[in-house]
Design a protein around this motif. Sequence first.
Motif, PDB file in Angstrom:
ATOM      1  N   VAL A 163      34.083  37.434  48.105  1.00 18.72           N
ATOM      2  CA  VAL A 163      34.673  38.422  47.197  1.00 18.72           C
ATOM      3  C   VAL A 163      34.756  39.780  47.881  1.00 18.72           C
ATOM      4  O   VAL A 163      33.780  40.249  48.454  1.00 18.72           O
ATOM      5  N   CYS A 164      35.922  40.378  47.826  1.00 17.50           N
ATOM      6  CA  CYS A 164      36.058  41.749  48.313  1.00 17.50           C
ATOM      7  C   CYS A 164      36.830  42.550  47.270  1.00 17.50           C
ATOM      8  O   CYS A 164      37.651  42.004  46.539  1.00 17.50           O
ATOM      9  N   ILE A 165      36.508  43.826  47.179  1.00 15.04           N
ATOM     10  CA  ILE A 165      37.138  44.691  46.186  1.00 15.04           C
ATOM     11  C   ILE A 165      37.476  46.032  46.818  1.00 15.04           C
ATOM     12  O   ILE A 165      36.858  46.440  47.798  1.00 15.04           O
ATOM     13  N   ASP A 166      38.455  46.677  46.224  1.00 16.79           N
ATOM     14  CA  ASP A 166      38.816  48.038  46.613  1.00 16.79           C
ATOM     15  C   ASP A 166      38.989  48.836  45.326  1.00 16.79           C
ATOM     16  O   ASP A 166      39.928  48.598  44.568  1.00 16.79           O
ATOM     17  N   ILE A 167      38.052  49.754  45.071  1.00 21.45           N
ATOM     18  CA  ILE A 167      38.109  50.588  43.875  1.00 21.45           C
ATOM     19  C   ILE A 167      38.608  51.968  44.273  1.00 21.45           C
ATOM     20  O   ILE A 167      38.056  52.595  45.171  1.00 21.45           O
ATOM     21  N   ALA A 168      39.661  52.397  43.591  1.00 25.38           N
ATOM     22  CA  ALA A 168      40.214  53.739  43.802  1.00 25.38           C
ATOM     23  C   ALA A 168      40.358  54.382  42.431  1.00 25.38           C
ATOM     24  O   ALA A 168      41.241  54.012  41.654  1.00 25.38           O
ATOM     25  N   GLY A 169      39.469  55.301  42.130  1.00 23.76           N
ATOM     26  CA  GLY A 169      39.484  55.925  40.804  1.00 23.76           C
ATOM     27  C   GLY A 169      39.152  54.904  39.745  1.00 23.76           C
ATOM     28  O   GLY A 169      38.092  54.290  39.772  1.00 23.76           O
ATOM     29  N   GLN A 170      40.082  54.684  38.830  1.00 24.54           N
ATOM     30  CA  GLN A 170      39.888  53.714  37.743  1.00 24.54           C
ATOM     31  C   GLN A 170      40.674  52.426  37.981  1.00 24.54           C
ATOM     32  O   GLN A 170      40.866  51.637  37.056  1.00 24.54           O
ATOM     33  N   GLN A 171      41.103  52.200  39.226  1.00 24.34           N
ATOM     34  CA  GLN A 171      41.868  51.001  39.559  1.00 24.34           C
ATOM     35  C   GLN A 171      41.107  50.167  40.583  1.00 24.34           C
ATOM     36  O   GLN A 171      40.383  50.704  41.419  1.00 24.34           O
ATOM     37  N   VAL A 172      41.313  48.864  40.519  1.00 21.79           N
ATOM     38  CA  VAL A 172      40.648  47.967  41.458  1.00 21.79           C
ATOM     39  C   VAL A 172      41.605  46.865  41.906  1.00 21.79           C
ATOM     40  O   VAL A 172      42.418  46.372  41.133  1.00 21.79           O
ATOM     41  N   VAL A 173      41.508  46.540  43.187  1.00 21.08           N
ATOM     42  CA  VAL A 173      42.197  45.387  43.770  1.00 21.08           C
ATOM     43  C   VAL A 173      41.108  44.421  44.194  1.00 21.08           C
ATOM     44  O   VAL A 173      40.100  44.816  44.791  1.00 21.08           O
ATOM     45  N   VAL A 174      41.289  43.146  43.883  1.00 21.15           N
ATOM     46  CA  VAL A 174      40.269  42.124  44.113  1.00 21.15           C
ATOM     47  C   VAL A 174      40.820  41.031  45.016  1.00 21.15           C
ATOM     48  O   VAL A 174      41.971  40.628  44.882  1.00 21.15           O
ATOM     49  N   GLY A 175      39.972  40.522  45.901  1.00 19.94           N
ATOM     50  CA  GLY A 175      40.277  39.335  46.689  1.00 19.94           C
ATOM     51  C   GLY A 175      39.126  38.361  46.519  1.00 19.94           C
ATOM     52  O   GLY A 175      37.959  38.758  46.585  1.00 19.94           O
ATOM     53  N   VAL A 176      39.426  37.109  46.259  1.00 24.21           N
ATOM     54  CA  VAL A 176      38.379  36.093  46.085  1.00 24.21           C
ATOM     55  C   VAL A 176      38.805  34.813  46.802  1.00 24.21           C
ATOM     56  O   VAL A 176      39.946  34.379  46.710  1.00 24.21           O
ATOM     57  N   ALA A 177      37.867  34.253  47.567  1.00 22.67           N
ATOM     58  CA  ALA A 177      38.109  32.989  48.277  1.00 22.67           C
ATOM     59  C   ALA A 177      37.231  31.928  47.641  1.00 22.67           C
ATOM     60  O   ALA A 177      36.055  32.167  47.365  1.00 22.67           O
ATOM     61  N   LEU A 178      37.813  30.760  47.403  1.00 25.12           N
ATOM     62  CA  LEU A 178      37.061  29.732  46.690  1.00 25.12           C
ATOM     63  C   LEU A 178      37.302  28.338  47.231  1.00 25.12           C
ATOM     64  O   LEU A 178      38.206  28.107  48.032  1.00 25.12           O
ATOM     65  N   VAL A 179      36.459  27.431  46.774  1.00 26.49           N
ATOM     66  CA  VAL A 179      36.562  26.009  47.083  1.00 26.49           C
ATOM     67  C   VAL A 179      37.004  25.330  45.799  1.00 26.49           C
ATOM     68  O   VAL A 179      36.360  25.478  44.759  1.00 26.49           O
ATOM     69  N   ALA A 180      38.112  24.603  45.872  1.00 27.70           N
ATOM     70  CA  ALA A 180      38.645  23.918  44.693  1.00 27.70           C
ATOM     71  C   ALA A 180      38.142  22.481  44.637  1.00 27.70           C
ATOM     72  O   ALA A 180      37.758  21.895  45.654  1.00 27.70           O
ATOM     73  N   VAL A 181      38.163  21.943  43.439  1.00 29.13           N
ATOM     74  CA  VAL A 181      37.834  20.535  43.224  1.00 29.13           C
ATOM     75  C   VAL A 181      39.014  19.701  43.708  1.00 29.13           C
ATOM     76  O   VAL A 181      40.172  20.062  43.486  1.00 29.13           O
ATOM     77  N   ASP A 182      38.740  18.586  44.362  1.00 29.98           N
ATOM     78  CA  ASP A 182      39.802  17.702  44.832  1.00 29.98           C
ATOM     79  C   ASP A 182      40.611  17.165  43.657  1.00 29.98           C
ATOM     80  O   ASP A 182      40.061  16.808  42.618  1.00 29.98           O
ATOM     81  N   GLY A 183      41.927  17.160  43.821  1.00 27.96           N
ATOM     82  CA  GLY A 183      42.804  16.558  42.829  1.00 27.96           C
ATOM     83  C   GLY A 183      43.371  17.515  41.790  1.00 27.96           C
ATOM     84  O   GLY A 183      44.188  17.104  40.969  1.00 27.96           O
ATOM     85  N   VAL A 184      42.957  18.754  41.797  1.00 30.64           N
ATOM     86  CA  VAL A 184      43.490  19.710  40.818  1.00 30.64           C
ATOM     87  C   VAL A 184      44.773  20.340  41.350  1.00 30.64           C
ATOM     88  O   VAL A 184      45.026  20.355  42.552  1.00 30.64           O
TER      89      VAL A 184
END
Length: 112
Positions: A47-68
Amino acid sequence: MSDDVVRQLVSIAALRVEGVHALAREPRSGIHLAHRARTGAVGAGSVCIDIAGQQVVVGVALVAVDGVALPVVAENVRREVATAVSRMTQLRVIQVDVLIADIDLEVLEEQS
């Protein structure tokens, strides 16, 4: 608001989504690293975030379940993360970048 608190909220929200097995330990793709470089986001691992004032940009990396359906999982993670962060922090979520870094194949290996 602490960056760590926002990252924790992102983690919890992403893990609630059906089809998410786990957060990625270290993304294997340069896409997540590029997100950090492009936005100036902070955070190690999934997870990475960038907060500027009252705004935020988010990045998230995940592992998915097979078959979805991966696009559906990614969209559901975007929606869940944006809703949770907005509701609990009152920050305006500008963007949620989701990287499917891996697929959990343990179920297939157990059936073999």
